[in-house]
Design an enzyme around this catalytic site. Sequence first.
Site, mmCIF file in Angstrom:
data_model
loop_
_atom_site.group_PDB
_atom_site.id
_atom_site.type_symbol
_atom_site.label_atom_id
_atom_site.label_comp_id
_atom_site.label_asym_id
_atom_site.label_seq_id
_atom_site.Cartn_x
_atom_site.Cartn_y
_atom_site.Cartn_z
ATOM 1 N N LYS A 74 4.841 1.380 -0.278
ATOM 2 C CA LYS A 74 4.492 0.010 0.764
ATOM 3 C C LYS A 74 3.574 -0.310 0.829
ATOM 4 C CE LYS A 74 7.724 1.206 3.538
ATOM 5 N NZ LYS A 74 8.281 1.764 5.798
ATOM 6 N N GLU B 200 11.780 -3.897 -7.356
ATOM 7 C CA GLU B 200 12.427 -5.055 -6.347
ATOM 8 C C GLU B 200 11.534 -4.900 -5.169
ATOM 9 O OE1 GLU B 200 16.204 -4.021 -6.677
ATOM 10 O OE2 GLU B 200 16.288 -3.121 -4.702
ATOM 11 N N CYS C 230 -18.466 35.314 5.141
ATOM 12 C CA CYS C 230 -19.049 33.888 6.238
ATOM 13 C C CYS C 230 -18.390 34.925 7.330
ATOM 14 C CB CYS C 230 -18.700 32.639 5.427
ATOM 15 S SG CYS C 230 -18.796 31.411 6.110
HETATM 16 ZN ZN LIG Z 1 -20.560 30.527 5.663
#
Ligand SMILES: [Zn+2]
Length: 697
Positions: free
Chosen positions: A328, A129, A446
Amino acid sequence: MNKEIRHKMPSELLEEEAKEELTALAEEIKSHDIEYYEDNNPTVDDVYYDGLRRRFETLAGYFPRLPISIEVTQKVGSPPAAGFDKITHSERMLSLANAFDRKEVYEFSERVRRFLRLGPEITLELVAEPKIDGLSASIRYEKGQLVYGATRGDGTTGEDITKNLLTIDDIPKTLTKQAPNVLEVRGEVYMTKNAFEELNASQDASGKSKFSNPRNAAAGSLRQLDPSMTAARSLNFFAYSWGEVSPTKMETHFDFLNLLKKNGFVVNGLTEICSTVDQALLCHEKILNLREQLPYEIDGMVYKVNRLDWQNRMGSISRSPRWAIAHKFPAEQIETRLIQIDIQVGRTGVLTPVGRLKPVKVGGVIVSNVSLHNEDEIQRKDIRVGDRVVIQRAGDVIPQVVRVNQNARSRYSEKFVFPTKCPSCGNDTQRNEGEAARKCVAGLVCDAQAIERLRHFVSKNAMDIDGLGEKQIRSFWNKGWIQNPADIFRLARYRDELAKLSGWGWKSIENLFEAIENSRGIRFDRFIYSLGIPQVGQQTAKLLAENYIDIEHWQIAMVRCTQGDGAAWNLLINIDQIGESVGQDLLNFFNQQRNVDIVTDLAFELNIEVYEIRKTAQSKITGKTVVFTGTLVAMGRAEAKALAEKLGARVSSSISQKTDYLVVGEAAGSKAKKAEQLGVSILSEQEWMAMLDGETP
Ligand SMILES: [Zn+2]
């Protein structure tokens, strides 16, 4: 506060940052609530407000230990204003959870199906609705007579606006046909677009200030202390729900709406029963196209589970029912210039492109950064440095690029080339089949990843080691003193060298080693969380800890999963709220020998506590360990488990001497035999239900 923090994913936030942000969010939400509910004069749009709420809920969920504002989590709206009598709702008036895209609607349906344990062959009917943009009200009838009507207020107590509601033609004063003895009708008071225009014209003509939108006009008109003022305004009412009803004979939501219609209420004519999610989404699309032509304002669609017995079983969670969701309509969009694209390397090595924008105001806040998600996103939208881009702030507070304004593009602009080398360590990057993320393959070699992971490891909710901030970690990393988390606990071997470094006095060295020593005793769930496994936040870590109890059992189970042990894998992914995706991330983690070594190494250095279940309630089964086996008829496994846990029991998946009850459903396997051998009480599902009869969670 620093609004930039809001652009970070919860997993990137330290607890202190999250705490600061939650406090700021609570303040902001409260001030908007007052503007909206008490002053009828909001200064931000709904999309922005929803974004704040959603961010608040995400963070509160991610950092469950942080104290959060009860006012924000429990209240819907605001306390009644002075001048009106108060009315306590006999049943709380809830508000709906939101979905901002199709994916979230699918997820909603999956959640419902999982909770109710519906097989794919079972149709889950949804009533769709339009979501009317007005003011909620509850109207109580007894023996067919209107007794009183109230605003939502804070959800528990509202304002008595009976006299004002009586002036609205859409609201019947007496009910006739098959009306239940007690009936509380809930719905939306609204003003049509035409009535709004006329009202503003007359406000203008008489020198009064104009209303900013129909909803404010409706709210201002309804909450007049003098009901004749309300009568002079043109208001309407759509009925869409109910509070207390007795007796109730209806089986579906749709039938109930028909009953309301027969009794003279106006039910929105665009309401439809959808037998699939796709059908509901078509409905959404259709009505979005109709939106401009409708005589009243709407801001989305609402989907509700049609079967009332299912609604009852699902109940509600904090401020929203589990069986409904508001889908929404899309957000406000604004154009601005993209100045630069930066690449950030996260804890898991994922390269995330971040767009730096010419600052622009969207939905009431200044936005200067935008997540570009991944290289495909940049490729697909052909986003280039220097482009004019349309951005929006959807459900999340994190803004995103909707599209590039091609007409405004410079003829000299060049396609953005996503780096193939890690911008932090210079090593190769890689994309796995079917994954959107490009990752630096160097892993803990890293710098960016290793440091982010160590930073996470020592953070407040993980090992919580004071004196080891990003700066110290970076410095120890560069010296090669800390390469793996466990190296932290062997740092003492560099004590003399540490003393020679500038900035380290004997006192700070003492403090650091004391903090490190103190952190050796660690709760099991915190330990799991500290490993920084993708998708394993504090909640998930807790679930794992509850289910595996101690490090040995967990590690054995995870290693078995990596060896293709189907039983171990099923146990893992059947933990409520874990599922396959998280399971896969755990599998990936333990598939790397380096990670197994890290866990083993840490288990050696640390004293990881056996997990103890927190008692949640006092009942016959509080503190008891329960195992379910076979197919349960009355409720799904997830629901049975949730109920048992609410009553304070621990639900385990395997029988041991610690098991108190084995609940046997249909087609149960070998567990009953084992339970018998161990002397565990065996109950049928009926006996179990009978035992819990009268217990309330
Ligand atoms: Zn890296």
